[in-house]
Motif scaffolding. Structure first.
Motif, mmCIF file in Angstrom:
data_model
loop_
_atom_site.group_PDB
_atom_site.id
_atom_site.type_symbol
_atom_site.label_atom_id
_atom_site.label_comp_id
_atom_site.label_asym_id
_atom_site.label_seq_id
_atom_site.Cartn_x
_atom_site.Cartn_y
_atom_site.Cartn_z
ATOM 1 N N GLN B 51 -10.212 -8.233 -3.112
ATOM 2 C CA GLN B 51 -11.035 -8.350 -1.895
ATOM 3 C C GLN B 51 -11.038 -7.044 -1.104
ATOM 4 O O GLN B 51 -11.949 -6.754 -0.343
ATOM 5 C CB GLN B 51 -10.523 -9.493 -1.015
ATOM 6 N N HIS B 52 -9.975 -6.261 -1.276
ATOM 7 C CA HIS B 52 -9.918 -4.947 -0.619
ATOM 8 C C HIS B 52 -10.753 -3.915 -1.388
ATOM 9 O O HIS B 52 -10.766 -2.737 -1.042
ATOM 10 C CB HIS B 52 -8.477 -4.449 -0.521
ATOM 11 N N GLY B 53 -11.387 -4.355 -2.464
ATOM 12 C CA GLY B 53 -12.292 -3.458 -3.194
ATOM 13 C C GLY B 53 -11.655 -2.749 -4.372
ATOM 14 O O GLY B 53 -12.248 -1.843 -4.961
ATOM 15 N N LEU B 54 -10.438 -3.164 -4.739
ATOM 16 C CA LEU B 54 -9.745 -2.484 -5.843
ATOM 17 C C LEU B 54 -10.375 -2.813 -7.186
ATOM 18 O O LEU B 54 -10.678 -3.980 -7.470
ATOM 19 C CB LEU B 54 -8.293 -2.976 -5.844
ATOM 20 N N LYS B 55 -10.542 -1.804 -8.023
ATOM 21 C CA LYS B 55 -11.112 -2.061 -9.339
ATOM 22 C C LYS B 55 -10.412 -1.192 -10.387
ATOM 23 O O LYS B 55 -9.548 -0.370 -10.048
ATOM 24 C CB LYS B 55 -12.622 -1.853 -9.336
ATOM 25 N N THR B 56 -10.819 -1.379 -11.644
ATOM 26 C CA THR B 56 -10.168 -0.695 -12.757
ATOM 27 C C THR B 56 -10.080 0.824 -12.524
ATOM 28 O O THR B 56 -11.068 1.459 -12.162
ATOM 29 C CB THR B 56 -10.950 -0.969 -14.062
ATOM 30 N N GLY B 57 -8.863 1.342 -12.725
ATOM 31 C CA GLY B 57 -8.660 2.787 -12.639
ATOM 32 C C GLY B 57 -8.262 3.290 -11.258
ATOM 33 O O GLY B 57 -7.781 4.410 -11.125
ATOM 34 N N ASP B 58 -8.471 2.457 -10.209
ATOM 35 C CA ASP B 58 -8.070 2.896 -8.859
ATOM 36 C C ASP B 58 -6.552 2.996 -8.772
ATOM 37 O O ASP B 58 -5.841 2.146 -9.302
ATOM 38 C CB ASP B 58 -8.542 1.884 -7.801
ATOM 39 N N ARG B 59 -6.043 4.004 -8.083
ATOM 40 C CA ARG B 59 -4.605 4.108 -7.893
ATOM 41 C C ARG B 59 -4.154 3.284 -6.681
ATOM 42 O O ARG B 59 -4.848 3.245 -5.657
ATOM 43 C CB ARG B 59 -4.153 5.563 -7.692
ATOM 44 N N VAL B 60 -3.007 2.637 -6.843
ATOM 45 C CA VAL B 60 -2.415 1.868 -5.748
ATOM 46 C C VAL B 60 -0.982 2.361 -5.562
ATOM 47 O O VAL B 60 -0.183 2.310 -6.490
ATOM 48 C CB VAL B 60 -2.357 0.356 -6.087
ATOM 49 N N VAL B 61 -0.682 2.862 -4.385
ATOM 50 C CA VAL B 61 0.679 3.328 -4.109
ATOM 51 C C VAL B 61 1.437 2.208 -3.399
ATOM 52 O O VAL B 61 0.918 1.618 -2.443
ATOM 53 C CB VAL B 61 0.639 4.602 -3.239
ATOM 54 N N ILE B 62 2.638 1.910 -3.885
ATOM 55 C CA ILE B 62 3.439 0.826 -3.302
ATOM 56 C C ILE B 62 4.703 1.432 -2.694
ATOM 57 O O ILE B 62 5.508 2.042 -3.407
ATOM 58 C CB ILE B 62 3.795 -0.227 -4.377
ATOM 59 N N ILE B 63 4.834 1.304 -1.379
ATOM 60 C CA ILE B 63 6.028 1.839 -0.698
ATOM 61 C C ILE B 63 6.688 0.668 0.018
ATOM 62 O O ILE B 63 6.408 0.374 1.184
ATOM 63 C CB ILE B 63 5.675 2.958 0.304
ATOM 64 N N MET B 64 7.509 -0.044 -0.707
ATOM 65 C CA MET B 64 8.158 -1.241 -0.170
ATOM 66 C C MET B 64 9.636 -1.221 -0.565
ATOM 67 O O MET B 64 9.989 -0.615 -1.577
ATOM 68 C CB MET B 64 7.502 -2.504 -0.759
ATOM 69 N N PRO B 65 10.500 -1.878 0.211
ATOM 70 C CA PRO B 65 11.904 -1.945 -0.202
ATOM 71 C C PRO B 65 12.010 -2.646 -1.554
ATOM 72 O O PRO B 65 11.136 -3.469 -1.894
ATOM 73 C CB PRO B 65 12.559 -2.810 0.888
#
Lengths: 82, 570
Positions: B51-65
């Motif tokens: 729903q946030h518009g993410l699609k194949t190949g997009d990078r997602v950075v995760i900064i969580m404990p």
């Protein structure tokens, strides 16, 4: 300075072994380079002992440990009685 | 051979009722999810990411404990076809300015579509996150409390050659490099590793305190459990460093069978656990405890083994790197890694391994990292690129079908690292009797009168002096134009600043120890007060930064250093 803070200051003086350096509850420790990251682990453990609280390490940032006064405020804020 | 073409398929094939992750928060709190529950949470979150518009190949950075929630976000991103990357969460052990610099550089390079942070991410670091257009900052929701139906969610079409994720290679200096890995490469690596370790999802249980932004934590202790459907008991690295004895408690309580740790942990755990409590722990469930990610030291392994009465066959070794997904070699499961004693003079002068018996004067010990996993090739090469036979020390270069596609967005670095299809590791090692031995880093090598000196060997001797802080010693070579060779310079921290008054006597003792141990003379010794040595974020002495600091403080060394630089660049 409270008795607990005094106890922590004495521990830090012993830990850093720097003759001539005076420390009180408001002396910057992390930002001044007086203590390093492994010593911070030691200080957090000592803080748990003195305050009788369990402090979740993941909720502590470097600035929370910069002075003895901030350490006790952090223990109060994030620590859980044990 | 796995039947999966991507990692999401592997997760979806796991038995729903089997426990997946037990997260040991502290002595009183644990959180557990089955494979089915984990899967359910990834569907909910994938829907939201889409729903946030993410699609194949997009990078997602995760900064969580480190948490189950962070792992759900990672797997959910893969479900949408996006390419996730874990970055370290800010913590009290990492200096703030250094963290800000790293976060800004890495996020700028990844140009991520979404950056997912937790509700408590400190505001002071938000300004350092590079947000391109149209990237979004997303505060993670706690889906454990409100699982949603996944009836509508349809997995993205993911082919084996599509990028699965980006893992960052560890480095003590410079910006971390993003290693881009395809689903196929990761699946092949896990297939070879699981065969070699005889992984059985129905009977094995993995223990880990390793960070998920590091290959050992991400591949061995998250992707392998996903693909082989192995239960995992884990904790946060911060909780571990505070209470390293928790490793023993968790393995005993959950009867874990497999774990990976870097070399230093094999000493850190026994030293931080009171001797009187060593016998309380039962590690008999362990099949394999693998020493990986640092050169393997026989002394560290035997310290752990003696403390906790672990069978020597349980202690294993592996040579691994993010650029190859993970492992290149693995020691023999039955007998553990081989120890080889070699002639010290031949090793240093001729870069040759001549086996001798342990009692021989000047013999040096090496611990094997094992044999190659399937479809891995290793060559040992000289400075000029010639391939050496067995028993000669040179740079380790590798080729495999799980090698990385390149450093993300850094063709310049990729071109330097991969030459004619061979990845140049920068590590030095040799082959003996079909097994690989890793002895150090190429760039660290000191060349004194044609003799190769490994700075680690000098540092170990100097660090063994009672007045020197062990681990806070750097040995380096500085070129002396009058002699046409390098001279050894050592800088060491003293345990007690007051001992600086005895410098002359201490220097004499240290010089004597190095000469008797290695037969080489140290030209200059600089004894420094506590905290002088520059350290990396991992707490280790940082070689290049310490060298620069020494040259700044002692400008008389600079003429030598300039020539040294010129000499090595030719």
């Amino acid at each position: 300075m409270t008795a607990d803070e005094q106890q922590m200051v004495e521990h830090i003086v012993e830990l850093i072994r720097k003759p001539g350096v005076t420390i009180n509850e408001n002396t910057p420790l992390v930002s001044s380079g007086l203590i390093d990251s492994m010593e911070l682990v030691d200080l957090l453990l000592r803080l748990e002992d003195i305050t009788h609280r369990r402090i979740p390490a993941g909720k502590v940032q470097p600035k929370d440990m910069d002075t003895v006064a901030k350490m006790f405020a952090t223990a109060e804020r994030v620590g859980k009685p044990r | 051979m796995f039947r999966f073409s991507n990692l999401v398929e592997a997760l979806d094939a796991a038995p729903a009722e089997r426990p997946f992750i037990t997260f040991w928060i502290d002595e009183d709190q644990r959180e557990t999810v089955t494979f089915g529950e984990f899967r359910q949470r990834t569907f909910s979150e994938a829907e939201e990411l889409r729903q946030h518009g993410l699609k194949t190949g997009d990078r997602v950075v995760i900064i969580m404990p480190q948490s189950i929630s962070a792992m759900v976000t990672f797997a959910a991103a893969m479900r949408t076809g996006a390419v996730p990357a874990f970055l370290a969460y800010p913590n009290f052990k990492v200096e703030s300015a250094k963290y800000r610099w790293g976060l800004a550089g890495v996020t700028a390079n990844l140009s991520a579509k979404a950056i997912v942070i937790d509700a408590e991410f400190p505001d002071e670091f938000l300004g350092c996150i590079s947000l391109g257009d149209p990237s979004k900052l997303i505060r993670a929701q706690d889906h454990a409390k409100s699982p949603q139906s996944h009836g509508q969610f349809k997995n993205a079409e993911i082919r084996s050659e599509n990028l699965a994720f980006i893992q960052h290679s560890a480095g003590t200096t410079g910006l971390q490099k993003g290693v881009a890995l395809s689903h196929g490469a990761v699946l092949r690596q896990i297939e070879y590793l699981s065969q070699s370790l005889r992984i059985d999802g129905s009977s094995d249980r993995i223990y880990s305190w390793l960070p998920l932004y590091h290959d050992m934590g991400l591949i061995a202790c998250f992707m392998l459990p996903i693909v082989c459907h192995v239960p995992l008991v884990m904790q946060s690295p911060l909780e571990w460093v505070m209470h390293p004895d928790s490793t023993l408690q968790i393995i005993s309580e959950y009867k874990c069978t497999l774990a990976w740790m870097p070399n230093f942990a094999f000493q850190f755990i026994p030293r931080r656990t009171p001797n009187g409590r060593w016998a309380e722990y039962d590690l008999s469930s362990l099949r394999l405890l693998i020493n990986c990610s640092e050169p393997v030291r026989t002394t560290s392994m035997s310290e752990f083994q003696k403390a906790f009465s672990v069978s020597s066959a349980v202690l294993q070794s592996s040579y691994a790197m993010a650029e190859n997904v993970f492992a290149v070699t693995q020691s023999d499961n039955e007998r553990g890694p081989a120890t080889l004693w070699a002639d010290g003079v031949q090793f240093r002068n001729a870069h040759r391994i001549v086996p001798v018996c342990k009692a021989t004067a000047g013999a040096v010990a090496f611990m094997s990292s094992g044999r190659l996993l399937p479809n891995q090739k290793v060559r040992i090469i000289s400075e000029s690129g010639t391939t050496f036979d067995s028993d000669f020390v040179g740079e380790i270069v590798i080729q495999s079908d799980c090698l990385f596609d390149g450093y993300y967005n850094r063709p310049d670095l990729t071109e330097q690292a991969i030459v004619d299809g061979w990845y140049h590791t920068g590590d030095l090692g040799f082959y003996h009797d079909g097994e690989l031995y890793v002895v150090g880093r190429k760039k660290d090598l000191l060349i004194i009168g044609g003799e190769n000196i490994y700075p680690q060997d000098i540092e170990e001797i100097v660090g063994g002096h009672a007045s020197v802080h062990d681990g806070r010693v750097i040995a380096m070579g500085l070129y002396n134009p009058n002699l046409g060779t390098e001279e050894i310079v050592v800088v060491a921290e003293l345990v007690d600043e007051e001992e600086l008054a005895n410098s002359v006597a201490l220097e004499g003792e240290i010089r004597g120890a190095v000469v008797s141990g290695l037969g080489v003379a140290v030209k200059k010794i600089f004894l420094k007060p506590p905290k002088w040595i520059v350290k990396s974020t991992a707490g280790k002495a940082a070689r290049a930064a310490t060298r620069e600091k020494l040259l700044r403080e002692h400008p008389e060394l600079n003429a030598h250093a300039d020539l040294d630089q010129e000499n090595t660049s030719k």
